[in-house]
Design a protein around this motif. Sequence first.
Motif, PDB file in Angstrom:
ATOM      1  N   ILE A   1     -12.411  -7.371  10.757  1.00 13.84           N
ATOM      2  CA  ILE A   1     -11.103  -7.073  11.351  1.00 13.84           C
ATOM      3  C   ILE A   1     -11.202  -5.838  12.247  1.00 13.84           C
ATOM      4  CG2 ILE A   1      -8.706  -6.471  10.847  1.00 13.84           C
ATOM      5  CD1 ILE A   1      -9.023  -7.908   8.174  1.00 13.84           C
ATOM      6  N   GLY A   2     -11.905  -4.819  11.742  1.00 13.61           N
ATOM      7  CA  GLY A   2     -12.011  -3.577  12.504  1.00 13.61           C
ATOM      8  C   GLY A   2     -12.701  -3.750  13.839  1.00 13.61           C
ATOM      9  N   GLU A   3     -13.688  -4.661  13.909  1.00 13.39           N
ATOM     10  CA  GLU A   3     -14.374  -4.913  15.180  1.00 13.39           C
ATOM     11  C   GLU A   3     -13.405  -5.392  16.248  1.00 13.39           C
ATOM     12  OE1 GLU A   3     -18.416  -6.941  15.242  1.00 13.39           O
ATOM     13  OE2 GLU A   3     -17.823  -7.271  13.155  1.00 13.39           O
ATOM     14  N   VAL A   4     -12.433  -6.173  15.846  1.00 12.68           N
ATOM     15  CA  VAL A   4     -11.497  -6.769  16.795  1.00 12.68           C
ATOM     16  C   VAL A   4     -10.311  -5.849  17.083  1.00 12.68           C
ATOM     17  CG1 VAL A   4      -9.884  -8.693  17.137  1.00 12.68           C
ATOM     18  CG2 VAL A   4     -12.137  -9.115  16.165  1.00 12.68           C
ATOM     19  N   LEU A   5      -9.808  -5.188  16.040  1.00 14.08           N
ATOM     20  CA  LEU A   5      -8.601  -4.363  16.216  1.00 14.08           C
ATOM     21  C   LEU A   5      -8.908  -2.920  16.600  1.00 14.08           C
ATOM     22  CD1 LEU A   5      -6.355  -5.520  13.220  1.00 14.08           C
ATOM     23  CD2 LEU A   5      -6.633  -6.538  15.494  1.00 14.08           C
ATOM     24  N   GLY A   6     -10.165  -2.508  16.441  1.00 10.80           N
ATOM     25  CA  GLY A   6     -10.506  -1.106  16.658  1.00 10.80           C
ATOM     26  C   GLY A   6     -10.220  -0.592  18.047  1.00 10.80           C
ATOM     27  N   ASN A   7     -10.229  -1.468  19.037  1.00 11.51           N
ATOM     28  CA  ASN A   7      -9.991  -1.031  20.418  1.00 11.51           C
ATOM     29  C   ASN A   7      -8.521  -1.042  20.802  1.00 11.51           C
ATOM     30  OD1 ASN A   7     -12.759  -0.675  20.975  1.00 11.51           O
ATOM     31  ND2 ASN A   7     -13.009  -2.859  21.409  1.00 11.51           N
ATOM     32  N   LEU A   8      -7.665  -1.536  19.907  1.00  9.61           N
ATOM     33  CA  LEU A   8      -6.231  -1.532  20.192  1.00  9.61           C
ATOM     34  C   LEU A   8      -5.645  -0.160  19.880  1.00  9.61           C
ATOM     35  CD1 LEU A   8      -5.026  -4.928  18.665  1.00  9.61           C
ATOM     36  CD2 LEU A   8      -5.388  -4.397  21.066  1.00  9.61           C
ATOM     37  N   PRO A   9      -4.566   0.216  20.553  1.00  9.66           N
ATOM     38  CA  PRO A   9      -3.883   1.451  20.176  1.00  9.66           C
ATOM     39  C   PRO A   9      -3.249   1.296  18.801  1.00  9.66           C
ATOM     40  CG  PRO A   9      -2.586   0.230  21.786  1.00  9.66           C
ATOM     41  CD  PRO A   9      -3.901  -0.463  21.687  1.00  9.66           C
ATOM     42  N   LEU A  10      -2.928   2.417  18.171  1.00  5.60           N
ATOM     43  CA  LEU A  10      -2.222   2.368  16.896  1.00  5.60           C
ATOM     44  C   LEU A  10      -0.851   1.733  17.086  1.00  5.60           C
ATOM     45  CD1 LEU A  10      -3.153   5.874  15.505  1.00  5.60           C
ATOM     46  CD2 LEU A  10      -3.799   3.699  14.496  1.00  5.60           C
TER      47      LEU A  10
ATOM     48  N   HIS B   1       3.862  -4.859  19.242  1.00  2.57           N
ATOM     49  CA  HIS B   1       2.949  -3.939  18.555  1.00  2.57           C
ATOM     50  C   HIS B   1       3.707  -2.881  17.765  1.00  2.57           C
ATOM     51  CE1 HIS B   1      -0.972  -2.611  17.577  1.00  2.57           C
ATOM     52  NE2 HIS B   1      -1.029  -1.571  18.373  1.00  2.57           N
ATOM     53  N   GLN B   2       4.824  -3.280  17.182  1.00  2.00           N
ATOM     54  CA  GLN B   2       5.604  -2.386  16.345  1.00  2.00           C
ATOM     55  C   GLN B   2       5.530  -2.822  14.893  1.00  2.00           C
ATOM     56  OE1 GLN B   2       9.581  -2.346  17.924  1.00  2.00           O
ATOM     57  NE2 GLN B   2       9.065  -0.997  19.625  1.00  2.00           N
ATOM     58  N   LEU B   3       5.549  -1.847  13.988  1.00  2.00           N
ATOM     59  CA  LEU B   3       5.553  -2.152  12.569  1.00  2.00           C
ATOM     60  C   LEU B   3       6.969  -2.469  12.112  1.00  2.00           C
ATOM     61  CD1 LEU B   3       3.154   0.593  11.186  1.00  2.00           C
ATOM     62  CD2 LEU B   3       2.703  -1.849  11.319  1.00  2.00           C
ATOM     63  N   PRO B   4       7.122  -3.342  11.125  1.00  2.00           N
ATOM     64  CA  PRO B   4       8.458  -3.649  10.616  1.00  2.00           C
ATOM     65  C   PRO B   4       8.990  -2.501   9.774  1.00  2.00           C
ATOM     66  CG  PRO B   4       6.805  -4.755   9.294  1.00  2.00           C
ATOM     67  CD  PRO B   4       6.069  -4.119  10.442  1.00  2.00           C
ATOM     68  N   ASN B   5      10.300  -2.382   9.697  1.00  2.00           N
ATOM     69  CA  ASN B   5      10.931  -1.411   8.812  1.00  2.00           C
ATOM     70  C   ASN B   5      10.948  -1.989   7.394  1.00  2.00           C
ATOM     71  OD1 ASN B   5      11.524   0.566  10.755  1.00  2.00           O
ATOM     72  ND2 ASN B   5      13.364  -0.516  11.389  1.00  2.00           N
ATOM     73  N   LEU B   6      10.062  -1.473   6.552  1.00  2.00           N
ATOM     74  CA  LEU B   6       9.957  -1.949   5.175  1.00  2.00           C
ATOM     75  C   LEU B   6      10.590  -0.952   4.216  1.00  2.00           C
ATOM     76  CD1 LEU B   6       6.204  -3.064   5.186  1.00  2.00           C
ATOM     77  CD2 LEU B   6       8.210  -4.456   5.705  1.00  2.00           C
ATOM     78  N   GLN B   7      10.972  -1.437   3.050  1.00  2.00           N
ATOM     79  CA  GLN B   7      11.503  -0.540   2.043  1.00  2.00           C
ATOM     80  C   GLN B   7      10.428   0.442   1.581  1.00  2.00           C
ATOM     81  OE1 GLN B   7      13.159  -2.908  -1.115  1.00  2.00           O
ATOM     82  NE2 GLN B   7      15.040  -3.316   0.010  1.00  2.00           N
ATOM     83  N   TRP B   8      10.889   1.647   1.234  1.00  2.00           N
ATOM     84  CA  TRP B   8       9.971   2.693   0.777  1.00  2.00           C
ATOM     85  C   TRP B   8       9.090   2.187  -0.360  1.00  2.00           C
ATOM     86  CZ3 TRP B   8       7.639   7.231   1.284  1.00  2.00           C
ATOM     87  CH2 TRP B   8       7.250   7.944   0.148  1.00  2.00           C
ATOM     88  N   LYS B   9       9.679   1.441  -1.320  1.00  2.00           N
ATOM     89  CA  LYS B   9       8.906   0.976  -2.464  1.00  2.00           C
ATOM     90  C   LYS B   9       7.817  -0.009  -2.025  1.00  2.00           C
ATOM     91  CE  LYS B   9      12.208  -2.700  -3.731  1.00  2.00           C
ATOM     92  NZ  LYS B   9      13.119  -3.180  -4.791  1.00  2.00           N
ATOM     93  N   THR B  10       8.047  -0.731  -0.914  1.00  2.00           N
ATOM     94  CA  THR B  10       7.018  -1.631  -0.401  1.00  2.00           C
ATOM     95  C   THR B  10       5.826  -0.844   0.123  1.00  2.00           C
ATOM     96  OG1 THR B  10       8.633  -3.343   0.160  1.00  2.00           O
ATOM     97  CG2 THR B  10       6.528  -3.435   1.304  1.00  2.00           C
ATOM     98  N   TRP B  11       6.104   0.234   0.860  1.00  2.00           N
ATOM     99  CA  TRP B  11       5.019   1.083   1.348  1.00  2.00           C
ATOM    100  C   TRP B  11       4.231   1.691   0.187  1.00  2.00           C
ATOM    101  CZ3 TRP B  11       3.493   0.918   6.210  1.00  2.00           C
ATOM    102  CH2 TRP B  11       4.402   0.545   7.202  1.00  2.00           C
ATOM    103  N   VAL B  12       4.946   2.086  -0.880  1.00  2.00           N
ATOM    104  CA  VAL B  12       4.272   2.646  -2.057  1.00  2.00           C
ATOM    105  C   VAL B  12       3.383   1.592  -2.702  1.00  2.00           C
ATOM    106  CG1 VAL B  12       4.621   3.591  -4.368  1.00  2.00           C
ATOM    107  CG2 VAL B  12       6.046   4.373  -2.482  1.00  2.00           C
ATOM    108  N   ARG B  13       3.897   0.379  -2.850  1.00  2.00           N
ATOM    109  CA  ARG B  13       3.108  -0.702  -3.434  1.00  2.00           C
ATOM    110  C   ARG B  13       1.839  -0.957  -2.620  1.00  2.00           C
ATOM    111  NH1 ARG B  13       8.218  -4.719  -4.687  1.00  2.00           N
ATOM    112  NH2 ARG B  13       8.557  -4.117  -6.857  1.00  2.00           N
TER     113      ARG B  13
ATOM    114  N   THR C   1       0.535  -5.813  12.935  1.00  2.00           N
ATOM    115  CA  THR C   1       1.587  -6.086  13.916  1.00  2.00           C
ATOM    116  C   THR C   1       1.409  -7.494  14.477  1.00  2.00           C
ATOM    117  OG1 THR C   1       0.336  -5.280  15.830  1.00  2.00           O
ATOM    118  CG2 THR C   1       1.587  -3.643  14.566  1.00  2.00           C
ATOM    119  N   THR C   2       2.435  -7.979  15.130  1.00  2.00           N
ATOM    120  CA  THR C   2       2.374  -9.304  15.743  1.00  2.00           C
ATOM    121  C   THR C   2       1.254  -9.370  16.781  1.00  2.00           C
ATOM    122  OG1 THR C   2       4.739  -9.592  15.386  1.00  2.00           O
ATOM    123  CG2 THR C   2       3.703 -11.034  17.004  1.00  2.00           C
TER     124      THR C   2
END
Length: 532
Positions: A228-237, A247-259, A442-443
């Motif tokens: 995965i890193g070989e392919v995604l490593g050249n993309l911006p964060l 290329h945006q992250l979804p708004n997830l619940q805090w407990k989801t990020w903790v999990r 991201t999508t």
Amino acid sequence: MEKTYKVLHLFCGIGGGSIGFANAQENYRGIQGKFENICGIDVDPEACEDYQNLTGNRAENLDLFSREQYIQFHGKQPPESWEEITPGKLRKIVGDIPDVIFTSPPCKGFSGLLPEASAKTQKYQALNKLTVRSIQLILEAYSDNLPALILLENVPRITTRGKHLLEQIKQQLELFGYAINDDRNNYHDCGEIGGLAQKRKRYLMIARNPAKLDAFVYKPPTLKLKSIGEVLGNLPLPGQGKYGKLHQLPNLQWKTWVRLALIPAGGDWRDLENCDWEKYIITQSPGPLSVKVSNPSTGFKSDTHHAIYRVQKWDDTGKTVTGAMRPNNGAPCIADPRLDHQKGRYTNKWQVLKWDGQATTVTGTQDIQAGAQSIEDPRLTCSPRAGTMGVQKWDEPSKTVIGAGDIHAGSAAVADPRIPEETQQGVFIIIAEDGTWHRPLTTLELGVLQSLPLTLYSGEPLKLAGNSDARFRERIGNMVPPAAAQAIADTMLRTLLANESGEWLMSGEEIWVTPYNENEYAEVQGEVDYDS
């Protein structure tokens, strides 16, 4: 000498198959061969718009249901504007006579992601029957000039859930004189033939017209899977670059990020059941707020799908890309090591040179965080302004607000004690014990794992039709990876060119389709139990 073969794409989606066929080029004994896409056909208007933008070819927005199938699927009569496509209408709309037809019918009814009970409903049975109807339309539309090759691509489970439909298709094709690959040889991994960074098992039926193509069709060579890193490593964060919502992250619940942070890379929700959760405490002191991560396995069932909360390793090959939206319904996540804007990649980040030493190489960067050099200048006649890089206390009055927006220029930071509630949604960076950020893909990243180009046919940055991220992901998950499609197209093209020369192509690869029917092939190979 140049030879061009024309291709028609049914259920074309956003054009992964067409991109792959357009990229295929072969030279066989002085004959330069290529494919030309006539057009793509799909019922989804947004997919058709994407197809045209990505391939530069024509897309026809057509519903291939029969009237009866339409009613079974939608549960109502079609509108007056709806028109059933007949073989004659199909041929007229397409125009050119195809040499190859590539079909990738809807796979929802066949997929293991759909429960067995749902797959048996009238709605999904009608959807599944599109496989038979599409082949019937093709054969009748071009009965006087049949294509050399007809390809049907789908999920592997079509051979069980759709076994009776495949038998009907084979009967139709054999009635029109086609030779067909048997079920033991028509599975492949898109990742292996396309050199992708994901494992994606698929089914491919290949029907060869002996009147136009009297030669073996071989499987493509197997390539090394990427990480995965070989392919995604050249993309911006995520959130950076020119790709906007893709290329945006979804708004997830805090407990989801903790999990996600608690799941080890390479694991999924099942690892939470064995988590020593009592040692993971998030506190604020002094103050009234104290948050402890309770047992994160609460609420899960033993039969929950394995892909839920799956965190993939950066240096491993990814799992199959699907249209799932969020980590708790099967969307894949990644352990991203690129923290602090790829911290550690450059040794001269924040570097301060000695006044009496030598400078290192001068580069074109202008930001000290990116590698631009600083100097310990002894000629200082004043002290830095008070408040530079200042972090203000939460329970004290603020310093004077100035016009500078950079924390380097004043006290523009604050020590915020408000730890989010577990249901609060947003994008939170929690560093896991392995030192990486466990986050959703991201999508855009899912598209790249599918080998989707980052630019449109026009050269503009990738964008997809509509505004729904769920629809974006569904179309990306349904797409035939262009790199895998090109591998298929390459081997088809080699076979067609060899046939053009009046020769049989010889290869060390496994045979996909032979010039014999099933019984003849069994005799040639000395096989007794052909159905084993």
